[in-house]
Design an enzyme around this catalytic site. Sequence first.
Site, mmCIF file in Angstrom:
data_model
loop_
_atom_site.group_PDB
_atom_site.id
_atom_site.type_symbol
_atom_site.label_atom_id
_atom_site.label_comp_id
_atom_site.label_asym_id
_atom_site.label_seq_id
_atom_site.Cartn_x
_atom_site.Cartn_y
_atom_site.Cartn_z
ATOM 1 N N GLY A 17 0.785 -1.230 0.000
ATOM 2 C CA GLY A 17 0.000 0.000 0.000
ATOM 3 C C GLY A 17 0.818 1.282 0.000
ATOM 4 C CB SER A 18 4.168 2.285 -1.191
ATOM 5 O OG SER A 18 4.184 1.915 -2.544
ATOM 6 C CG MET A 95 -1.451 -8.040 -6.479
ATOM 7 S SD MET A 95 -0.805 -7.170 -7.917
ATOM 8 C CE MET A 95 0.147 -8.481 -8.661
ATOM 9 C CG ASN A 112 -4.595 -0.900 -12.356
ATOM 10 O OD1 ASN A 112 -4.335 -1.086 -11.157
ATOM 11 N ND2 ASN A 112 -4.023 -1.595 -13.317
ATOM 12 C CG HIS A 114 0.530 -2.114 -15.628
ATOM 13 N ND1 HIS A 114 0.347 -3.348 -15.043
ATOM 14 C CD2 HIS A 114 1.424 -2.297 -16.637
ATOM 15 C CE1 HIS A 114 1.073 -4.249 -15.686
ATOM 16 N NE2 HIS A 114 1.736 -3.637 -16.659
ATOM 17 C CD GLN A 178 9.014 9.793 -11.634
ATOM 18 O OE1 GLN A 178 8.164 10.561 -12.077
ATOM 19 N NE2 GLN A 178 10.086 10.218 -10.982
ATOM 20 C CD GLU A 179 4.347 2.220 -9.017
ATOM 21 O OE1 GLU A 179 3.694 1.973 -7.996
ATOM 22 O OE2 GLU A 179 4.906 1.337 -9.693
#
Length: 224
Positions: A17-18, A95, A112, A114, A178-179
């Site tokens: 859960g970062s 997942m 989402n 990815h 970056q996420e």
Amino acid sequence: MAADNPLRVVVLISGSGSNLQALIDGWQQQQLPIELAAVISNRPGVLGLERAENAGIPAIVLDHTQFPDRLGFDTALMEVIDSYQAGLVVLAGFMRILTTEFTRHYHGRMLNIHPSLLPKYQGLHTHQRALEAGDVEHGVTVHFVTAELDGGPAAIQARVPINPGDDAASLAQRVQQQEHIIYPLAVKWFAEGRLRMRDGCAFLDNEPLPASGHLIGGAAPNVP
Ligand code: GRF
């Protein structure tokens, strides 16, 4: 979205859960005009549930192994999500392969993240696959969810150069940085009504986005 009527967001997780934490941070710092209404995990005991509890967000376990089939689980999941009146569903390391019943129900209001430059490398082990292909850059994509796995229209993409000596772990770490930037940004734009999906395309401020989505980064690859 008015501050007194924030967008209600339900986050689905399966693990650490970062990305959820990045959303919690943005929300707590009042940078996101949202209400984190609930966090749901299909796996018990994961760190993401602790992160939600620490932030005072309802943290719910819906264990997929307790359901006889995929549709049974997805139906129960829809009931829980809808009980929180979610305006947006955010998949953050969730997942599970989703049924078309589920993706149809949240059409245009489910995102989402990815870890690849979609449409490259749908599915798993994306960092390793990018390295094995000899790519000079890799990255991450936030996209709307449709029935096609990792296939819905892209909203934002961040590019990350692949450095000599990178392995899957070092690359994954830089991609994750970056996420944690682009996911809160996409949620913010959606909450502000700026990001939408129409006719199978993603739009930002009523302008169709390119197939890559809005591009961020793209530093020159560090190759000799
Ligand atoms: C991220 O790498 C995301 O791109 C992928 O699953 C991972 C989730 O990580 N979909 P976390 O649970 O948010 O730390």
